[in-house]
Write a protein that holds these residues in place. Structure first.
Motif, PDB file in Angstrom:
ATOM      1  N   ALA A   1       0.771  -1.349   0.059  1.00 32.71           N
ATOM      2  CA  ALA A   1      -0.056   0.076   0.047  1.00 32.71           C
ATOM      3  C   ALA A   1       0.865   1.105   0.069  1.00 32.71           C
ATOM      4  O   ALA A   1       2.193   1.153   0.158  1.00 32.71           O
ATOM      5  N   ARG A   2       0.292   2.295  -0.139  1.00 29.91           N
ATOM      6  CA  ARG A   2       0.999   3.597  -0.188  1.00 29.91           C
ATOM      7  C   ARG A   2       1.351   3.950   1.458  1.00 29.91           C
ATOM      8  O   ARG A   2       0.506   3.609   1.918  1.00 29.91           O
ATOM      9  N   LYS A   3       2.438   4.424   1.590  1.00 31.95           N
ATOM     10  CA  LYS A   3       2.654   4.747   2.773  1.00 31.95           C
ATOM     11  C   LYS A   3       1.857   5.988   3.474  1.00 31.95           C
ATOM     12  O   LYS A   3       1.342   6.055   4.389  1.00 31.95           O
ATOM     13  N   ASP A   4       1.507   6.811   2.387  1.00 33.82           N
ATOM     14  CA  ASP A   4       0.747   8.047   2.869  1.00 33.82           C
ATOM     15  C   ASP A   4      -0.846   7.521   3.114  1.00 33.82           C
ATOM     16  O   ASP A   4      -1.469   8.591   3.437  1.00 33.82           O
ATOM     17  N   SER A   5      -1.245   6.311   2.743  1.00 35.66           N
ATOM     18  CA  SER A   5      -2.492   6.013   2.664  1.00 35.66           C
ATOM     19  C   SER A   5      -2.883   5.656   4.389  1.00 35.66           C
ATOM     20  O   SER A   5      -3.971   5.237   4.930  1.00 35.66           O
TER      21      SER A   5
ATOM     22  N   LYS B   1      -2.267  -0.310   7.267  1.00 32.59           N
ATOM     23  CA  LYS B   1      -1.066  -1.015   7.388  1.00 32.59           C
ATOM     24  C   LYS B   1      -1.674  -2.661   7.624  1.00 32.59           C
ATOM     25  O   LYS B   1      -0.787  -3.651   8.225  1.00 32.59           O
ATOM     26  N   SER B   2      -2.984  -2.594   7.846  1.00 30.46           N
ATOM     27  CA  SER B   2      -3.550  -4.069   7.997  1.00 30.46           C
ATOM     28  C   SER B   2      -4.767  -3.959   7.055  1.00 30.46           C
ATOM     29  O   SER B   2      -5.257  -3.104   6.435  1.00 30.46           O
ATOM     30  N   VAL B   3      -5.452  -5.085   7.124  1.00 32.22           N
ATOM     31  CA  VAL B   3      -6.713  -5.635   6.676  1.00 32.22           C
ATOM     32  C   VAL B   3      -7.771  -4.650   7.139  1.00 32.22           C
ATOM     33  O   VAL B   3      -8.534  -4.074   6.316  1.00 32.22           O
ATOM     34  N   ALA B   4      -7.696  -4.206   8.463  1.00 34.90           N
ATOM     35  CA  ALA B   4      -8.601  -3.285   8.995  1.00 34.90           C
ATOM     36  C   ALA B   4      -8.487  -1.857   8.469  1.00 34.90           C
ATOM     37  O   ALA B   4      -9.643  -1.269   8.137  1.00 34.90           O
ATOM     38  N   ASP B   5      -7.291  -1.630   7.957  1.00 30.82           N
ATOM     39  CA  ASP B   5      -7.203  -0.258   7.402  1.00 30.82           C
ATOM     40  C   ASP B   5      -7.666  -0.184   5.929  1.00 30.82           C
ATOM     41  O   ASP B   5      -7.802   0.863   5.084  1.00 30.82           O
ATOM     42  N   MET B   6      -7.840  -1.465   5.347  1.00 32.13           N
ATOM     43  CA  MET B   6      -8.263  -1.467   3.983  1.00 32.13           C
ATOM     44  C   MET B   6      -9.784  -1.147   3.886  1.00 32.13           C
ATOM     45  O   MET B   6     -10.001  -0.889   2.625  1.00 32.13           O
ATOM     46  N   ARG B   7     -10.603  -1.202   4.852  1.00 32.30           N
ATOM     47  CA  ARG B   7     -11.856  -1.105   4.457  1.00 32.30           C
ATOM     48  C   ARG B   7     -12.154   0.257   3.681  1.00 32.30           C
ATOM     49  O   ARG B   7     -11.599   1.401   4.411  1.00 32.30           O
TER      50      ARG B   7
END
Lengths: 531, 304
Positions: B129-133, B136-142
């Protein structure tokens, strides 16, 4: 001259070489330019290929997924070849500006490839696809414009190079023509110059040689021109002078040869004559001795008979017989003289006296008066010899002359005496040692002696007269010949028919000087001249 | 006198020639009968670069096999089955999942696969993923956008699908804001770099290759998860390819490092050598597919 010729050819070849060198240089440049142009034209295909493929790029951007699916290999090949075409350009273009443009084009192609690949492979996110599509389109446009610019620049450059190459070819052509003309003119000029320098002296030599051939020996050429020809001219002149000298020598030799030939003929004649005379002399000597003895007996008996008492008729017969015997005795004496059986005196003799006595003797016996003209010189040197025999010699010659003119009304006999100097270069040749001689000549105006028999005059028993009591038996001239040669002199006869005959006797004077150049050659070409 | 039946000498010679001819016909002529073979390439990366990578290998094989070896690149993974079924491919360099698919559904035979320069003949998948996004985990992907490669790739779909399912994400449509299929691994990386997607999944080999060429990738992206190792893209050939030809192809691939042309081909591929590959090597893929809830034998896919 050699140097001039070498220099002239060196100039021509140098000029030609220089011109050729410049022309070759220009031709090489032109050839190189043309090769470049050919290469540039050949790679025109590359440019056109690149241009064509670039123009296709824009069409790819708008293809659908199905089109990509069915034509991907072709698309990939096309884009690949476009990349390769751009790469090929690097092989030709080395200018930094062009290199940078090509590098930029390559980058654009890579960017386009990336965008196109995204378009080919992605199937979702329309906005993302559209974004990539627009970017791809933009890149394709940029590539297209860029390549067009490069192609246009290349075309302009190609045209410039073509013009430059044509210009170079025309310049080469002009140089070639110029070199050819200059070289031709120079060659003609040098040829004219050399020809003149060569031909003129050669012509002069030819003319001079012709003159010499025509007999103008010693003809000389004026010295002028260059070294070799001056030397040739000098040699020619020396040759000509040498010819003159040789001609003089040859003439001299020819004269000497003729003289020797005449001398040989004369000597031959003399030898023959001497041989004849010697043979006859022997014979005569033998006979005369015996005959003389017989005559002595006859004359003695006649003397005895004359003292006896005989009648007058018989006394007359005795007188006739004695006369005949005396005459025979004289004849014997002549024969003995001819045969050299009597001793010769060697005393100083005054020839004038001898001649006078001889003429008187002849006149005494002539029954008719014959004109005898005498031309005697005073103060002549004496001759050493036998005065009696010398008188016999002169008498015999005079008797012959008188006999020849006896029947002529205007018969004339001339008797002369003179001295003469015989030298080696005298004009008339005589077989005499150079020195002073007494010349005794007897000339008549008789009928002359035919040419075919004049050489036999001194043969014994040879006569042109009829046999009469007055005429002799033909021993007179033979005896005169013997007497003359015995005195180391010479007798010769010259006769012209119907004009007369001249008999000349040459007797060396006592103490006659021999010439200063007395040697083997003095016998050759002995001439005489009147002193 | 007993007459023995002896085969005449000329007949023996004739039989000998005939035997040689038959053997030639059986063993050699099939190869000669084939004038070319077509090897397919999957679009795992920029299709132009992908094609370029395999050209030296194709040229070498053409020389070795005395056949014309043509390459044909697929515009998408989905065309693979169609191409094999239409007999347009004689073989293909297949990814781990497409290989597994082809083995199960088409019966293709794996021959060999390349060994990476690090000595491995496998690869794994990255989820990054982009660092600035801040992800860091699946939970952050929502509620974020996920860029996948293709439904038929292990690292680009099967692995992240299995990873998300393992982390209780059962529906992509409801969990993520959006997702799309970039088509190739480098396209995924590019789209995350561009910010089109915040999360991406790609195979490590392509990630590492792009990363070494573009340091910006290290600055902008970070790895969230790694998959188990699966076999790298190997050559699988049609089941009905004659055995002698298969043998020759396998022998050529295994001897690549012994010849100069082969070494050049390996260098273009970024590999050290090739190793023999069997169906057994695809077991990790089968397991991942199972974890992702995919039945390979019946897997039909269409990218969104």
């Amino acid at each position: 001259m050699k140097k001039q010729i070498i220099l002239a050819f060196a100039v021509i070849f140098s000029l030609f070489g220089l011109g050729a060198g410049v022309i070759v240089y220009n031709m090489m440049n032109s050839a190189s330019s043309l090769r470049n142009l050919i290469d540039l034209h050949e790679i025109e295909d590359i440019r056109q290929n690149l241009n064509l493929r670039v123009q296709k790029l824009q069409t790819y951007v708008n293809l659908s997924a199905i089109d990509f699916s069915y034509n991907i290999d072709e698309i990939v090949d096309n884009v690949q070849q476009m990349e390769e075409a751009a790469q090929e350009c690097f092989g030709c273009h080395h200018k930094p500006v062009v290199q940078e443009e090509l590098i930029y084009t390559e980058k654009l192609i890579r960017d386009f490839q990336e965008k196109l690949s995204f378009l080919i492979t992605s199937r979702s996110d329309v906005s993302w696809r559209r974004q990539n599509q627009q970017q791809a389109m933009k890149i394709a446009d940029t590539i297209n414009m860029h390549v067009q610019d490069m192609v246009t620049d290349a075309a302009v450059t190609l045209q410039q190079k073509t013009d430059a190459a044509i210009e170079g070819i025309e310049r080469t052509y002009s140089l070639l023509l110029g070199t050819f003309l200059v070289t031709l003119l120079l060659a003609v000029g040098i040829a004219h110059f050399l020809t003149k320098r060569l031909v003129v002296p050669i012509d002069e030599l030819l003319v001079a040689a012709s003159k010499i051939a025509d007999g103008d020996l010693g003809h000389k050429i004026d010295l002028h021109g260059v070294d070799e020809f001056v030397r040739l001219q000098e040699s020619f002149n020396r040759m000509s002078a040498s010819l003159v000298e040789k001609e003089v020598e040859n003439v001299e030799l020819c004269k000497n040869l003729k003289g020797r030939i005449r001398e040989l003929h004369r000597t031959q004649h003399q030898l023959v004559q001497a041989g004849k005379l010697a043979s006859l002399g022997k014979l005569a000597g033998g006979i005369s001795h015996d005959f003389n003895n017989l005559l002595c007996g006859i004359i003695g008996q006649i003397s005895i008979l004359k003292r006896a008492e005989i009648d007058p008729e018989k006394r007359q017969s005795l007188a006739d017989i004695e006369k005949a015997a005396m005459r025979a005795s004289q004849l014997v004496a002549q024969l003995q003289t001819f045969a050299n059986q009597r001793d010769w005196q060697e005393v100083a003799v005054n020839i004038n006296s001898i001649v006078i006595a001889a003429v008187q003797s002849v006149q005494h016996e002539m029954r008719k008066e014959v004109m005898i003209h005498m031309d005697l010189s005073q103060g002549l040197p004496t001759v050493v010899g036998d005065p009696d025999r010398l008188q016999v010699m002169v008498r015999n010659i005079c008797e012959n002359a008188v006999q020849v003119v006896y029947e002529k009304d205007d018969g004339l006999v001339e008797v002369g005496v003179d001295s003469m100097l015989v030298t080696a270069d005298s004009e008339i040749s005589l077989p005499l040692v150079p020195g002073t001689y007494i010349k005794i000549y007897v000339r008549d105006n008789g009928k002359g002696i035919p040419v075919d028999i004049v050489s036999n005059i001194f043969d014994p028993y040879f006569t042109t007269q009829k046999k009469t009591e007055r005429n002799g038996i033909g021993l007179g001239m033979a005896i005169s010949y013997v007497i003359a040669t015995k005195h180391e002199g010479h007798i010769e006869i010259a006769s012209t028919e119907n004009v007369g005959t001249t008999v000349a006797v040459f007797l060396p004077v006592s103490g006659a000087s021999m010439g200063s150049d007395y040697n083997e050659s003095f016998m050759k070409n002995i001439k005489y001249r009147q002193v | 006198m007993i007459m023995k039946n002896k085969m005449p000498c000329c007949s023996k010679i004739y039989m000998g020639f005939l035997s040689v001819f038959v053997a030639f016909a059986v063993f050699v002529s099939p190869g000669l009968a084939m004038e070319k073979i077509t090897i397919g390439l999957i679009p795992e990366m920029n299709v132009f670069k992908q094609r370029k990578r395999f050209v030296p290998l194709a040229q070498h094989l053409s020389k070795e096999l005395d056949l014309k070896v043509e390459l044909s690149i697929l515009s998408r993974y989905g065309n693979l089955k169609e191409r094999f079924e239409q007999q347009k491919f004689d073989g293909a360099f297949l990814g781990s999942f497409t290989g597994a698919l082809a083995i199960k559904q088409l019966g293709v035979v794996p021959l060999a696969r390349p060994v990476n320069n690090d000595g491995t003949s496998t690869y794994f998948g990255y989820i990054f993923a982009r660092k600035d996004s801040g992800i860091k985990s699946v939970a952050d992907m929502r509620g974020k956008t996920f860029a996948f490669v293709e439904r038929a790739t292990t690292a680009g779909y099967i692995f992240p699908l299995a990873y998300l399912k393992r982390n209780k994400v059962l529906s992509l449509d409801s969990y993520l804001k959006g997702y799309f299929f970039a088509g190739s691994h480098d396209a995924v990386i590019q789209s995350v770099m561009a910010g089109t997607a915040q999360i991406g999944a790609a195979k490590n080999t392509i990630y590492e290759r792009l990363r070494s060429a573009n340091p910006q990738i290290d600055r902008d992206l970070h790895i969230i998860a790694k998959s188990p190792r699966v076999p790298s893209n190997g050559l699988c050939v049609r089941a009905d390819m004659i055995a002698p030809l298969k043998e020759r192809i396998l022998r050529s691939l295994l001897r690549l490092e012994e010849v100069a042309d082969g070494r050049a081909a390996l260098k273009a591929l970024g590999a050290k050598r090739f190793v023999k590959t069997t169906v057994e090597d695809y077991k990790p893929v089968f397991k991942l597919a199972e974890e992702a809830g995919i039945l390979i034998e019946h897997y039909e896919y269409v990218n969104k």
